[in-house]
Design a protein around this motif. Structure first.
Motif, PDB file in Angstrom:
ATOM      1  N   ALA A  19       0.826  -1.207   0.000  1.00  0.00           N
ATOM      2  CA  ALA A  19       0.000   0.000   0.000  1.00  0.00           C
ATOM      3  C   ALA A  19       0.860   1.257   0.000  1.00  0.00           C
ATOM      4  CB  ALA A  19      -0.927  -0.010   1.217  1.00  0.00           C
ATOM      5  N   LEU A  20       2.027   1.190   0.612  1.00  0.00           N
ATOM      6  CA  LEU A  20       2.908   2.359   0.716  1.00  0.00           C
ATOM      7  C   LEU A  20       4.024   2.369  -0.319  1.00  0.00           C
ATOM      8  CD1 LEU A  20       3.309   2.339   4.595  1.00  0.00           C
ATOM      9  CD2 LEU A  20       1.922   3.919   3.238  1.00  0.00           C
ATOM     10  N   SER A  21       4.098   1.358  -1.165  1.00  0.00           N
ATOM     11  CA  SER A  21       5.236   1.182  -2.066  1.00  0.00           C
ATOM     12  C   SER A  21       5.463   2.370  -3.002  1.00  0.00           C
ATOM     13  CB  SER A  21       5.086  -0.096  -2.882  1.00  0.00           C
ATOM     14  OG  SER A  21       3.967  -0.004  -3.731  1.00  0.00           O
ATOM     15  N   ARG A  22       4.424   3.078  -3.327  1.00  0.00           N
ATOM     16  CA  ARG A  22       4.558   4.235  -4.217  1.00  0.00           C
ATOM     17  C   ARG A  22       5.469   5.298  -3.608  1.00  0.00           C
ATOM     18  NH1 ARG A  22       3.521   5.154  -9.201  1.00  0.00           N
ATOM     19  NH2 ARG A  22       2.853   7.212  -9.789  1.00  0.00           N
ATOM     20  N   THR A  26      12.574   1.992  -3.776  1.00  0.00           N
ATOM     21  CA  THR A  26      12.957   0.594  -4.057  1.00  0.00           C
ATOM     22  C   THR A  26      12.410  -0.391  -3.014  1.00  0.00           C
ATOM     23  OG1 THR A  26      15.097   0.770  -2.921  1.00  0.00           O
ATOM     24  CG2 THR A  26      15.075   1.271  -5.274  1.00  0.00           C
ATOM     25  N   SER A  27      11.161  -0.197  -2.625  1.00  0.00           N
ATOM     26  CA  SER A  27      10.582  -1.047  -1.582  1.00  0.00           C
ATOM     27  C   SER A  27      10.480  -2.516  -1.994  1.00  0.00           C
ATOM     28  CB  SER A  27       9.213  -0.524  -1.158  1.00  0.00           C
ATOM     29  OG  SER A  27       8.308  -0.575  -2.238  1.00  0.00           O
ATOM     30  N   ALA A  28      10.174  -2.791  -3.251  1.00  0.00           N
ATOM     31  CA  ALA A  28      10.049  -4.189  -3.684  1.00  0.00           C
ATOM     32  C   ALA A  28      11.388  -4.914  -3.557  1.00  0.00           C
ATOM     33  CB  ALA A  28       9.539  -4.250  -5.109  1.00  0.00           C
ATOM     34  N   PHE A  34      11.276 -10.875   2.622  1.00  0.00           N
ATOM     35  CA  PHE A  34       9.911 -11.183   3.082  1.00  0.00           C
ATOM     36  C   PHE A  34       9.192 -12.057   2.063  1.00  0.00           C
ATOM     37  CE2 PHE A  34      10.149  -6.620   4.878  1.00  0.00           C
ATOM     38  CZ  PHE A  34      10.940  -7.042   5.929  1.00  0.00           C
ATOM     39  N   PHE A  35       9.361 -11.718   0.778  1.00  0.00           N
ATOM     40  CA  PHE A  35       8.688 -12.487  -0.269  1.00  0.00           C
ATOM     41  C   PHE A  35       9.220 -13.921  -0.335  1.00  0.00           C
ATOM     42  CE2 PHE A  35       8.214  -8.099  -2.192  1.00  0.00           C
ATOM     43  CZ  PHE A  35       6.890  -7.976  -1.816  1.00  0.00           C
ATOM     44  N   ASP A  52      17.161  -7.098   9.114  1.00  0.00           N
ATOM     45  CA  ASP A  52      17.766  -5.871   8.588  1.00  0.00           C
ATOM     46  C   ASP A  52      16.776  -5.111   7.702  1.00  0.00           C
ATOM     47  OD1 ASP A  52      20.092  -6.535   9.923  1.00  0.00           O
ATOM     48  OD2 ASP A  52      21.130  -7.263   8.114  1.00  0.00           O
ATOM     49  N   ALA A  53      16.093  -5.828   6.821  1.00  0.00           N
ATOM     50  CA  ALA A  53      15.102  -5.194   5.949  1.00  0.00           C
ATOM     51  C   ALA A  53      13.955  -4.620   6.773  1.00  0.00           C
ATOM     52  CB  ALA A  53      14.574  -6.201   4.925  1.00  0.00           C
TER      53      ALA A  53
END
Length: 103
Positions: A19-22, A26-28, A34-35, A52-53
């Motif tokens: 929801a906040l990635s915009r 480089t959030s992805a 996590f993925f 760390d992430a």
């Protein structure tokens, strides 16, 4: 916010980050650990890369955003993220360089 302990916690976290990635640089790419944990058949093991992430995201989200002031008759954009358990909305303006800023 405490570090995730189970798969359901990771799923909630990634939903919020989506929801906040915009607005997260480089959030992805930063969320890759996590993925990987959410892959089917992968045992849940919270490693240092994950921590760390997670701490990096907490640091970024704890800093207040730089808000922009809208101009009269300016086009604004409304971004919605709707999931089963949550709803997020962001109102943004775009400058001449196509950079977007939250209002």
């Amino acid at each position: 916010m405490a570090s995730p302990k189970i798969l359901k916690d990771i799923q909630k976290l990634t939903g919020r980050l989506t929801a906040l990635s915009r607005f997260l640089d480089t959030s992805a790419q930063k969320a890759i650990p996590f993925f990987k944990l959410m892959k089917k058949g992968t045992p849940f093991k919270w490693e240092s890369k994950c921590e760390d992430a997670f701490q990096d995201f907490k640091k970024v989200l704890a800093e207040p955003p730089i808000l922009a002031k809208p101009q009269t008759r300016e086009v604004l954009y409304l971004y919605l993220s709707i999931m089963e358990e949550e709803l997020a909305a962001a109102l943004v303006r775009e400058d001449e360089n196509k950079a977007q800023w939250p209002i």
